[in-house]
Design a protein around this motif. Structure first.
Motif, PDB file in Angstrom:
ATOM      1  N   TYR A 182      -4.477   4.509   4.418  1.00 53.09           N
ATOM      2  CA  TYR A 182      -4.182   5.144   3.128  1.00 53.09           C
ATOM      3  C   TYR A 182      -5.503   5.516   2.456  1.00 53.09           C
TER       4      TYR A 182
ATOM      5  N   ILE B 196      -9.072   0.694  -2.963  1.00 50.26           N
ATOM      6  CA  ILE B 196      -8.840  -0.728  -2.696  1.00 50.26           C
ATOM      7  C   ILE B 196     -10.138  -1.507  -2.863  1.00 50.26           C
TER       8      ILE B 196
ATOM      9  N   ALA C  25       0.832  -1.209   0.000  1.00 46.61           N
ATOM     10  CA  ALA C  25       0.000   0.000   0.000  1.00 46.61           C
ATOM     11  C   ALA C  25       0.865   1.257   0.000  1.00 46.61           C
TER      12      ALA C  25
ATOM     13  N   TRP D 232      -6.236  -0.965  -6.494  1.00 46.92           N
ATOM     14  CA  TRP D 232      -5.556  -2.143  -5.944  1.00 46.92           C
ATOM     15  C   TRP D 232      -6.603  -3.197  -5.611  1.00 46.92           C
TER      16      TRP D 232
END
Length: 263
Positions: A243, A248, A198, A211
């Motif tokens: 983050y 994600i 990350a 991601w």
């Protein structure tokens, strides 16, 4: 000229998948449908490969079907007529860089869309294709050398391939091209390593980077096992809070239009 292609349910170049991550990044409003051309060779031997990439006969993946380039070209034309994105996958398309580039150039000349799914091992391949692509998927299988070697089966080349993968992801990010960075999660995947990944991805500063944590299903030859879904989801959410600008998602299903859960 013939090249080896991996069939899907007995058919060649007919598999359909959807680029869900584009919708999650806001790049599109709906997932784009892709026709998948899976080349029958790979420079990795991942023990969990759903395409059985670790089962090779010479330089090619076992059970590949040898197909004339002309037949592939006709299918490209047909798929473009029906509005599909052409996704070059594998195996890995870097093993057939010349063919991959020729297809990508043709598709762009016809004002179609091209996507590449690559293991990241070849930045030169990325550089050669980047002007003819609309979005990428690149695997970051691990960021730690020992684990990368174990889960890619790349032996003495593993350190080189890992560094190349980081370079490939950075290169696509320089252009702000949409990229789906994919990491497979197993039962022994360490949260601290995911935090390292990350951190790297956050440094790429690509607003179109996504991601995807892919939950492994099945039984790998190397003894790798599926993760607990709830545990993996909790880890992803914790990292998401650390983050907040990093997009994600978790994926446990590759069929149809569902399966990507945004964190």
């Amino acid at each position: 000229m013939k090249i080896p292609v991996l069939p899907y349910k007995g058919e060649v170049f007919e598999e359909v998948r959807y680029a869900h991550f584009l919708e999650k990044t806001g790049y599109t409003t709906t997932p784009l449908p892709m026709k998948i051309l899976s080349f029958g060779a790979c420079n990795y031997s991942c023990p969990y490969c759903k395409r059985n990439g670790y089962r090779k006969e010479g330089n090619y993946i076992k059970d590949s079907i040898w197909v004339e380039i002309g037949e592939i070209a006709e299918k490209v034309k047909e798929h473009l007529m029906h509005g599909y994105v052409i996704r070059l996958s594998g195996g890995d398309p870097c093993c057939f860089g010349g063919v991959a580039k020729a297809i990508a150039k043709y598709v762009k000349r016809k004002r179609g869309m091209v996507s590449i799914a690559h293991n990241g091992s070849n930045p030169e391949f990325v550089q050669q294709l980047i002007d003819y692509t609309d979005f990428w998927a690149i695997d970051l299988k691990s960021i730690r050398p020992d684990r990368f070697r174990r889960i890619t089966g790349t032996g003495d080349k593993s350190n080189e391939y890992l560094n190349n993968t980081l370079e490939s992801i950075s290169m696509v990010s320089w252009y702000s091209i949409p990229i789906d960075v994919r990491t497979v999660i197993f039962d022994d995947t360490d949260e601290s390593e995911l935090i390292e990944i990350a951190d790297f991805l956050s440094s790429c500063t690509n607003p179109n980077l996504y991601w995807t944590l892919r939950l492994y299903k099945g039984q790998a030859t190397g003894g790798l096992k599926p993760p607990e879904v709830a545990k993996a989801t909790s880890i992803a959410r914790r990292i998401g809070k650390m983050y907040p600008k990093l997009k994600i998602g978790i994926r446990g299903n590759w069929d149809g239009k569902s399966g990507l859960l945004a964190v």
